[in-house]
Write a protein that holds these residues in place. Structure first.
Motif, PDB file in Angstrom:
ATOM      1  N   ILE A  85       0.868  -1.184   0.000  1.00 29.60           N
ATOM      2  CA  ILE A  85       0.000   0.000   0.000  1.00 29.60           C
ATOM      3  C   ILE A  85       0.898   1.224   0.000  1.00 29.60           C
ATOM      4  O   ILE A  85       1.730   1.405   0.886  1.00 29.60           O
ATOM      5  CB  ILE A  85      -0.953  -0.003   1.210  1.00 29.60           C
ATOM      6  N   GLY A  86       0.747   2.049  -1.030  1.00 26.33           N
ATOM      7  CA  GLY A  86       1.597   3.222  -1.192  1.00 26.33           C
ATOM      8  C   GLY A  86       1.184   4.357  -0.269  1.00 26.33           C
ATOM      9  O   GLY A  86       0.107   4.327   0.340  1.00 26.33           O
ATOM     10  N   PRO A  87       2.050   5.375  -0.159  1.00 28.80           N
ATOM     11  CA  PRO A  87       1.764   6.492   0.747  1.00 28.80           C
ATOM     12  C   PRO A  87       0.667   7.400   0.199  1.00 28.80           C
ATOM     13  O   PRO A  87       0.708   7.797  -0.966  1.00 28.80           O
ATOM     14  CB  PRO A  87       3.102   7.247   0.783  1.00 28.80           C
ATOM     15  N   THR A  88      -0.321   7.685   1.017  1.00 33.80           N
ATOM     16  CA  THR A  88      -1.351   8.653   0.626  1.00 33.80           C
ATOM     17  C   THR A  88      -1.588   9.596   1.808  1.00 33.80           C
ATOM     18  O   THR A  88      -2.161   9.194   2.822  1.00 33.80           O
ATOM     19  CB  THR A  88      -2.675   7.958   0.202  1.00 33.80           C
ATOM     20  N   THR A 117       4.672  11.091   4.835  1.00 38.25           N
ATOM     21  CA  THR A 117       5.043  12.248   5.667  1.00 38.25           C
ATOM     22  C   THR A 117       3.790  13.038   6.035  1.00 38.25           C
ATOM     23  O   THR A 117       3.636  13.493   7.163  1.00 38.25           O
ATOM     24  CB  THR A 117       5.980  13.192   4.886  1.00 38.25           C
ATOM     25  N   SER A 118       2.872  13.217   5.064  1.00 32.16           N
ATOM     26  CA  SER A 118       1.678  14.027   5.329  1.00 32.16           C
ATOM     27  C   SER A 118       0.503  13.209   5.845  1.00 32.16           C
ATOM     28  O   SER A 118      -0.654  13.627   5.706  1.00 32.16           O
ATOM     29  CB  SER A 118       1.234  14.813   4.091  1.00 32.16           C
ATOM     30  N   ALA A 119       0.806  12.052   6.420  1.00 32.38           N
ATOM     31  CA  ALA A 119      -0.265  11.259   7.037  1.00 32.38           C
ATOM     32  C   ALA A 119      -0.820  12.012   8.247  1.00 32.38           C
ATOM     33  O   ALA A 119      -0.163  12.894   8.805  1.00 32.38           O
ATOM     34  CB  ALA A 119       0.297   9.912   7.495  1.00 32.38           C
ATOM     35  N   VAL A 286       8.478   3.278 -10.384  1.00 31.92           N
ATOM     36  CA  VAL A 286       8.081   4.109 -11.523  1.00 31.92           C
ATOM     37  C   VAL A 286       6.709   4.677 -11.188  1.00 31.92           C
ATOM     38  O   VAL A 286       5.767   3.928 -10.926  1.00 31.92           O
ATOM     39  CB  VAL A 286       8.006   3.264 -12.817  1.00 31.92           C
ATOM     40  N   SER A 287       6.623   5.994 -11.163  1.00 29.92           N
ATOM     41  CA  SER A 287       5.382   6.622 -10.700  1.00 29.92           C
ATOM     42  C   SER A 287       5.328   8.069 -11.159  1.00 29.92           C
ATOM     43  O   SER A 287       6.359   8.739 -11.255  1.00 29.92           O
ATOM     44  CB  SER A 287       5.350   6.577  -9.158  1.00 29.92           C
ATOM     45  N   ASN A 288       4.116   8.530 -11.441  1.00 28.28           N
ATOM     46  CA  ASN A 288       3.919   9.964 -11.682  1.00 28.28           C
ATOM     47  C   ASN A 288       2.952  10.527 -10.640  1.00 28.28           C
ATOM     48  O   ASN A 288       2.216  11.468 -10.925  1.00 28.28           O
ATOM     49  CB  ASN A 288       3.433  10.209 -13.111  1.00 28.28           C
ATOM     50  N   HIS A 289       2.946   9.904  -9.462  1.00 27.54           N
ATOM     51  CA  HIS A 289       2.141  10.397  -8.336  1.00 27.54           C
ATOM     52  C   HIS A 289       0.644  10.299  -8.655  1.00 27.54           C
ATOM     53  O   HIS A 289      -0.159  11.127  -8.224  1.00 27.54           O
ATOM     54  CB  HIS A 289       2.505  11.851  -8.040  1.00 27.54           C
ATOM     55  N   GLY A 290       0.294   9.288  -9.450  1.00 23.35           N
ATOM     56  CA  GLY A 290      -1.119   9.134  -9.805  1.00 23.35           C
ATOM     57  C   GLY A 290      -1.657  10.328 -10.569  1.00 23.35           C
ATOM     58  O   GLY A 290      -2.838  10.664 -10.459  1.00 23.35           O
ATOM     59  N   SER A 342      -0.454   0.228  -4.447  1.00 24.01           N
ATOM     60  CA  SER A 342      -1.818   0.729  -4.654  1.00 24.01           C
ATOM     61  C   SER A 342      -1.877   2.134  -4.067  1.00 24.01           C
ATOM     62  O   SER A 342      -1.215   2.440  -3.070  1.00 24.01           O
ATOM     63  CB  SER A 342      -2.846  -0.180  -3.981  1.00 24.01           C
ATOM     64  N   GLY A 343      -2.646   2.984  -4.700  1.00 16.73           N
ATOM     65  CA  GLY A 343      -2.848   4.352  -4.201  1.00 16.73           C
ATOM     66  C   GLY A 343      -4.318   4.527  -3.887  1.00 16.73           C
ATOM     67  O   GLY A 343      -4.815   4.103  -2.835  1.00 16.73           O
ATOM     68  N   ARG A 344      -5.044   5.084  -4.861  1.00 12.35           N
ATOM     69  CA  ARG A 344      -6.465   5.354  -4.625  1.00 12.35           C
ATOM     70  C   ARG A 344      -7.257   4.069  -4.402  1.00 12.35           C
ATOM     71  O   ARG A 344      -8.261   4.079  -3.679  1.00 12.35           O
ATOM     72  CB  ARG A 344      -7.060   6.135  -5.801  1.00 12.35           C
TER      73      ARG A 344
HETATM   74  C1  LIG Z   1      -4.890  11.484  -1.907  1.00 11.57           C
HETATM   75  C2  LIG Z   1      -3.515  11.080  -2.301  1.00 11.57           C
HETATM   76  C3  LIG Z   1      -2.459  11.424  -1.500  1.00 11.57           C
HETATM   77  C4  LIG Z   1      -1.167  11.037  -1.850  1.00 11.57           C
HETATM   78  N1  LIG Z   1      -0.150  11.347  -1.010  1.00 11.57           N
HETATM   79  C5  LIG Z   1       1.091  10.923  -1.310  1.00 11.57           C
HETATM   80  C6  LIG Z   1       2.149  11.136  -0.400  1.00 11.57           C
HETATM   81  O1  LIG Z   1       1.954  11.685   0.674  1.00 11.57           O
HETATM   82  N2  LIG Z   1       3.387  10.715  -0.763  1.00 11.57           N
HETATM   83  C7  LIG Z   1       3.628  10.096  -1.970  1.00 11.57           C
HETATM   84  O2  LIG Z   1       4.779   9.729  -2.250  1.00 11.57           O
HETATM   85  N3  LIG Z   1       2.631   9.863  -2.824  1.00 11.57           N
HETATM   86  C8  LIG Z   1       1.380  10.239  -2.531  1.00 11.57           C
HETATM   87  N4  LIG Z   1       0.364   9.975  -3.379  1.00 11.57           N
HETATM   88  C9  LIG Z   1       0.624   9.206  -4.598  1.00 11.57           C
HETATM   89  C10 LIG Z   1       0.449   7.712  -4.348  1.00 11.57           C
HETATM   90  O3  LIG Z   1       1.436   7.217  -3.476  1.00 11.57           O
HETATM   91  C11 LIG Z   1       0.533   6.911  -5.654  1.00 11.57           C
HETATM   92  O4  LIG Z   1       1.727   7.225  -6.324  1.00 11.57           O
HETATM   93  C12 LIG Z   1      -0.649   7.187  -6.569  1.00 11.57           C
HETATM   94  O5  LIG Z   1      -1.834   7.339  -5.836  1.00 11.57           O
HETATM   95  C13 LIG Z   1      -0.786   6.043  -7.567  1.00 11.57           C
HETATM   96  O6  LIG Z   1      -1.814   6.293  -8.447  1.00 11.57           O
HETATM   97  P1  LIG Z   1      -3.282   5.636  -8.284  1.00 11.57           P
HETATM   98  O7  LIG Z   1      -3.915   6.307  -7.134  1.00 11.57           O
HETATM   99  O8  LIG Z   1      -3.938   5.971  -9.583  1.00 11.57           O
HETATM  100  O9  LIG Z   1      -3.102   4.167  -8.079  1.00 11.57           O
HETATM  101  C14 LIG Z   1      -0.935  10.326  -3.049  1.00 11.57           C
HETATM  102  C15 LIG Z   1      -2.017   9.973  -3.850  1.00 11.57           C
HETATM  103  C16 LIG Z   1      -3.300  10.331  -3.486  1.00 11.57           C
HETATM  104  C17 LIG Z   1      -4.442   9.898  -4.358  1.00 11.57           C
END
Ligand SMILES: Cc1cc2nc3c(=O)[nH]c(=O)nc-3n(C[C@H](O)[C@H](O)[C@H](O)COP(=O)(O)O)c2cc1C
Length: 393
Positions: A85-88, A117-119, A286-290, A342-344
């Motif tokens: 579970i990725g960071p959100t 970090t922003s949890a 590999v990620s573009n931060h969703g 996983s993110g969202r």
């Molecule tokens: C609401 C939200 C908050 C997120 N916060 C972080 C974060 O604090 N740090 C980080 O590295 N990525 C953050 N991300 C990006 C996710 O870790 C992840 O890369 C992304 O959600 C993957 O795309 P998906 O949601 O389409 O699966 C965040 C994504 C969302 C949707």
């Protein structure tokens, strides 16, 4: 709807889209859009999902798939699925227990959980209440003292790995957040107050638990107001605390100081990935931060082959962005990823209904992943191969 009926509805959710709808029905619009939305025109958000849809299966048939092994591996030990579970950040604005719920669900499925970090739950509180394999994601804060302190705290609390996110030199331009008056830290305005009053059950829960705070950022020095604006002069609702001068040399210092596993997330090119391998990074995501940062960026699934070629097996490469089905996990593995974040997908469940929601999200992904294995004639997750897919032109 009573809490019991809501919990039943979550248990009956059959897809991640069902959980997304549950989150939408539960949260104020501004909060839901913060989770669901992305940067600018949200093209990269769409590209991420489309890239999975364009990959079509060429399954094997007539294989004995009565027993399949969906487990994965990371840092030399087995995990329940090739998933973490990725960071959100900011999950607590949806449900105060969301971070803990995600971490506990991850432990139940024997997969890692990465705290942001922003949890809204501190490094220590999470480690105390959630068992399992914990990773800590550090944003590069402009308050360097706090940045190093967070890493020391994660080390003392026993976190297995540090994840540095590198695709956020400045905050992405989140148009929906701007229009909804949603920002972190949260500030009340006429518009968002009316929005919150439209979800009394959510509001009651927030009042009962106390309005969430980004606990890891308590005590961090805020940058000067002038530094909070992008070079264009327009402020962004995210990324205010981050240091845009962070570069490979500074990452080298992180590598030298952090003694455990180091993950870098947000890589979008093969040449950058090669430099990271030389620097001693243990895992690349590999990620573009969703799609929440640079809009117009390629889908992460499309970038994966270039990064894999450049890394040439020296470190594992994981991918995230757009994963909404267990079948998407399988596609990423077939294209060479060692695992996915996983993110969202898991966040929707956790913000809709904390423990039940997070658990249900993982149950859905796990069930779909197993089903995809069996329908593709694959007995072990490691056996997903490139030739199982054909890209639709
Ligand atoms: C609401 C939200 C908050 C997120 N916060 C972080 C974060 O604090 N740090 C980080 O590295 N990525 C953050 N991300 C990006 C996710 O870790 C992840 O890369 C992304 O959600 C993957 O795309 P998906 O949601 O389409 O699966 C965040 C994504 C969302 C949707």
């Amino acid at each position: 709807m009573s809490e019991r009926l809501r919990a039943n509805a979550i248990r009956r959710a059959y897809t991640i889209e069902d959980l997304r709808q549950a989150a939408k029905n539960t949260l104020p619009k501004g909060v839901f859009d913060f989770y669901d939305g992305a940067a600018e025109d949200e093209d990269t958000l769409k590209n991420n999902a489309l890239a999975f849809k364009k990959q079509l299966w060429r399954p094997h048939v007539l294989r004995d798939v009565s027993k399949v092994d969906p487990s994965g591996e990371v840092f030399g030990s087995k995990i329940g699925l090739p998933l973490a579970i990725g960071p959100t950040g900011g999950a607590g604005f949806g449900h105060p227990l969301a971070d803990l719920a995600l971490a506990k669900a991850a432990a139940q499925f024997n997969i890692p959980y990465c705290l942001s970090t922003s949890a809204t739950t501190s490094i220590e509180r999470l480690a105390e209440h959630a068992p399992g394999r914990l990773w800590f994601q550090a944003y590069v804060l402009s308050d360097q003292v706090h940045f190093w302190k967070l890493q020391e705290r994660a080390l003392s609390a026993g976190y297995e790995a540090l994840m540095i996110t590198v695709d956020l030199a400045v905050g992405g331009k989140r148009v929906k957040d701007h229009h909804n008056h949603f920002s972190l830290p949260f500030r009340f305005s006429d518009r968002n107050l009316i929005d919150m009053l439209s979800r009394p059950r959510w509001l009651f829960r927030m009042m009962r638990h106390g309005f969430p705070v980004m606990e890891n950022l308590v005590g961090a020095n805020a940058p000067k107001a002038s530094a909070m604006k992008s070079l264009s002069g327009l402020g962004s609702s995210v990324g205010k605390n981050y240091d845009p001068s962070f570069d490979f040399d500074r990452l080298k210092e992180v590598r030298e100081r952090w003694p455990k596993k180091l993950i870098v997330k947000g890589v979008q090119r093969g040449d950058d990935a090669a430099k990271l391998v030389e620097l001693g990074v243990d895992l690349i995501v590999v990620s573009n931060h969703g799609g929440r940062q640079l809009d117009g960026a390629q889908a992460s699934l499309e970038v994966l082959p270039e990064v894999l070629a450049s890394v040439a097996g020296r470190v594992p490469v994981w991918v995230d962005g757009g994963i909404r089905h267990g079948g998407d996990m399988a596609k990423a593995l077939s294209l060479g990823a060692s695992g996915v974040l996983s993110g969202r997908a898991t966040l929707y469940g956790a913000v809709a209904a904390a423990h039940e929601g997070a658990h249900q999200a993982l149950s859905i992904l796990s069930d779909e992943f197993l089903r995809t294995m069996q329908l593709c004639g694959v007995c072990r997750a490691k056996e997903f191969q490139r030739d199982l897919l054909q890209k639709q032109i």
